[in-house]
Design a protein around this motif. Structure first.
Motif, PDB file in Angstrom:
ATOM      1  N   ILE A   1       5.738  13.946  -8.155  1.00 27.62           N
ATOM      2  CA  ILE A   1       6.172  12.993  -7.667  1.00 27.62           C
ATOM      3  C   ILE A   1       5.433  13.763  -5.651  1.00 27.62           C
ATOM      4  N   ILE A   2       5.222  12.585  -5.557  1.00 25.76           N
ATOM      5  CA  ILE A   2       4.235  12.159  -4.383  1.00 25.76           C
ATOM      6  C   ILE A   2       5.334  12.047  -3.023  1.00 25.76           C
ATOM      7  N   VAL A   3       5.069  12.497  -2.658  1.00 25.67           N
ATOM      8  CA  VAL A   3       6.010  11.382  -1.129  1.00 25.67           C
ATOM      9  C   VAL A   3       5.407  10.977  -0.066  1.00 25.67           C
ATOM     10  N   ASN A   4       5.081  10.559   0.380  1.00 20.98           N
ATOM     11  CA  ASN A   4       4.620   9.800   1.930  1.00 20.98           C
ATOM     12  C   ASN A   4       5.423   9.428   3.390  1.00 20.98           C
ATOM     13  N   VAL A   5       4.630  10.335   4.147  1.00 25.43           N
ATOM     14  CA  VAL A   5       5.942  10.134   5.538  1.00 25.43           C
ATOM     15  C   VAL A   5       4.521   8.960   6.088  1.00 25.43           C
ATOM     16  N   SER A   6       3.443   9.440   5.786  1.00 30.68           N
ATOM     17  CA  SER A   6       2.484   8.219   7.132  1.00 30.68           C
ATOM     18  C   SER A   6       2.704   7.257   6.781  1.00 30.68           C
ATOM     19  N   LYS A   7       2.011   6.411   7.805  1.00 27.37           N
ATOM     20  CA  LYS A   7       2.712   4.646   8.130  1.00 27.37           C
ATOM     21  C   LYS A   7       1.812   3.726   8.661  1.00 27.37           C
ATOM     22  N   GLY A   8       0.992   3.477   7.554  1.00 28.82           N
ATOM     23  CA  GLY A   8      -0.202   2.649   7.897  1.00 28.82           C
ATOM     24  C   GLY A   8      -1.193   2.621   6.886  1.00 28.82           C
ATOM     25  N   PHE A   9      -2.546   2.344   7.228  1.00 29.51           N
ATOM     26  CA  PHE A   9      -3.529   1.546   6.466  1.00 29.51           C
ATOM     27  C   PHE A   9      -4.931   2.571   6.727  1.00 29.51           C
ATOM     28  N   HIS A  10      -5.386   2.722   4.692  1.00 30.68           N
ATOM     29  CA  HIS A  10      -6.553   2.909   4.667  1.00 30.68           C
ATOM     30  C   HIS A  10      -7.512   2.663   6.066  1.00 30.68           C
ATOM     31  N   PRO A  11      -8.386   3.522   6.370  1.00 30.02           N
ATOM     32  CA  PRO A  11      -9.134   2.875   7.863  1.00 30.02           C
ATOM     33  C   PRO A  11      -9.452   1.632   6.928  1.00 30.02           C
ATOM     34  N   THR A  12     -10.990   1.866   5.842  1.00 27.45           N
ATOM     35  CA  THR A  12     -11.941   1.003   5.210  1.00 27.45           C
ATOM     36  C   THR A  12     -11.503   0.297   4.569  1.00 27.45           C
ATOM     37  N   THR A  13     -10.533   0.427   3.978  1.00 28.11           N
ATOM     38  CA  THR A  13     -10.229  -0.077   2.527  1.00 28.11           C
ATOM     39  C   THR A  13      -9.031  -1.210   2.729  1.00 28.11           C
ATOM     40  N   ASN A  14      -8.047  -0.995   3.844  1.00 25.15           N
ATOM     41  CA  ASN A  14      -7.172  -1.594   4.154  1.00 25.15           C
ATOM     42  C   ASN A  14      -5.863  -1.351   2.925  1.00 25.15           C
ATOM     43  N   GLU A  15      -5.989  -0.568   1.969  1.00 26.42           N
ATOM     44  CA  GLU A  15      -5.047  -0.157   1.199  1.00 26.42           C
ATOM     45  C   GLU A  15      -3.917   0.307   2.099  1.00 26.42           C
ATOM     46  N   ARG A  16      -2.161   0.115   1.302  1.00 25.07           N
ATOM     47  CA  ARG A  16      -1.524   0.626   2.053  1.00 25.07           C
ATOM     48  C   ARG A  16      -1.235   1.996   1.350  1.00 25.07           C
ATOM     49  N   MET A  17      -0.457   3.014   2.116  1.00 21.96           N
ATOM     50  CA  MET A  17      -0.665   4.392   2.090  1.00 21.96           C
ATOM     51  C   MET A  17      -0.762   4.857   0.078  1.00 21.96           C
TER      52      MET A  17
END
Length: 331
Positions: free
Chosen positions: A98-114
């Motif tokens: 299980i990968i838990v993400n706590v970052s809030k934003g987008f990939h800087p070049t692809t605009n993907e959600r985390m």
């Protein structure tokens, strides 16, 4: 279950302590020797929490190989680092995790959600699911065990419940959710609104203005989120209005503090020249500008923040321009 928290910054340390308080099997991974040594030798992370003693049982390491046997890996690193750290740990994972993400934003070049970045970078053989652990929270309060509620959001309800049960205790309450799109967009865009709130405060505006900013900012978040499949109800919850309120009103918020400096000086110049902290809303403002323009989404507050950050527009002028927009119904 063995949990590895990657990132010995403020949020990683606070969440690792939560797990240690819950008597879970946890270890904190960091790349800064000073932080790792401070945790292990002095039971502090003085860089982020100057006068706070942390749970003395919490251990930290600089050996990334600890992820090999992890059941849960929590990523507490800036959005710009998510791709590279996922590529790195994918080579080490030995089972579905299980990968838990706590970052809030987008990939800087692809605009993907985390969550999209993580799924792209972690192979199917190593990924059970992605769970976003997000909501209205400042590490400075969680580390001293002040009451906090956030969401564990995932397309996999079973894994969301696992994370909920891992982290919940008498001071941190976790709810589960499944609207990944709405939740991730909400917690990302609120950083732009927090910059706007800080700017207005720096300019000298007070409660009336902030209430208007939060209310109208929420409408922009809903408009943007629903355009990409988010559910309106999500924005009424912790990852919407909850995170928006805490980030737009707290001096703990880097985004608010950045905005405050910009507003106080009525220019972005010194901030851009001297800032060394991660202020996620700066990159997010550019992405929201580009995406909203391409998709015809009306985002007036985000647009003014973009104009200040990237076009050098004077903050006072932006505030006036927002007030003098064409008059219309609220809904």
């Amino acid at each position: 279950m063995k949990t590895v928290v990657i990132g010995s910054g403020s949020w990683g340390t606070a969440l690792a302590q939560v797990l240690e308080d819950n008597q879970r099997d946890v270890i904190l991974y960091g790349i800064e020797k000073s932080e790792v040594d401070d945790i292990n030798l002095h039971h502090k992370n003085s860089k982020y929490f100057e006068d706070v003693s942390i749970n003395p049982s919490l251990k930290a390491t600089m050996d990334i190989n600890v992820v090999k046997e992890a059941d849960v890996v929590l990523l507490a690193v800036p959005t710009i680092a998510i791709e590279s750290i996922c590529q790195q740990i994918d080579l080490l994972l030995t089972k579905k995790t299980i990968i838990v993400n706590v970052s809030k934003g987008f990939h800087p070049t692809t605009n993907e959600r985390m969550s999209q970045v993580i799924r792209r970078c972690i192979s199917a053989d190593h990924l059970s699911s992605v769970v976003s652990l997000i909501g209205p929270s400042h590490a400075e309060e969680v580390i001293i065990r002040l009451l906090t509620t956030i969401d564990a959001v995932s397309l996999n309800e079973e894994d969301a419940i696992v994370v909920q049960q891992l982290f919940s205790n008498h001071y941190l309450r976790i709810y589960t959710g499944s609207d990944e799109v709405g939740s991730e967009l909400g917690v990302a865009i609120k950083n732009v609104m927090a910059i706007a709130s800080g700017i207005l405060s720096g300019l000298g505006y007070q409660d009336n203005t902030r209430a208007a900013l939060i209310t109208r900012g929420l409408q922009e978040m809903i408009r943007y989120g629903m355009a990409f499949g988010g559910q309106q109800q999500t924005f009424m919850g912790l990852t919407g209005i909850g995170d928006l309120i805490v980030t737009c009103t707290s001096v703990h918020s880097r985004n608010f503090s950045a905005g405050y400096q910009i507003g106080k000086e009525n220019t972005v110049e010194n901030f851009l020249k001297n800032n060394k902290k991660t202020v996620e809303g700066v990159r997010t403002a550019k992405i929201v500008h580009n995406v909203s323009k391409a998709n015809g989404i009306d985002m007036p507050i985000c647009e003014e923040v973009y104009q200040i950050l990237y076009e050098g527009k004077e903050p006072k002028t932006c505030a006036n321009d927002l007030m003098l927009r064409e008059l219309k119904r609220e809904f």
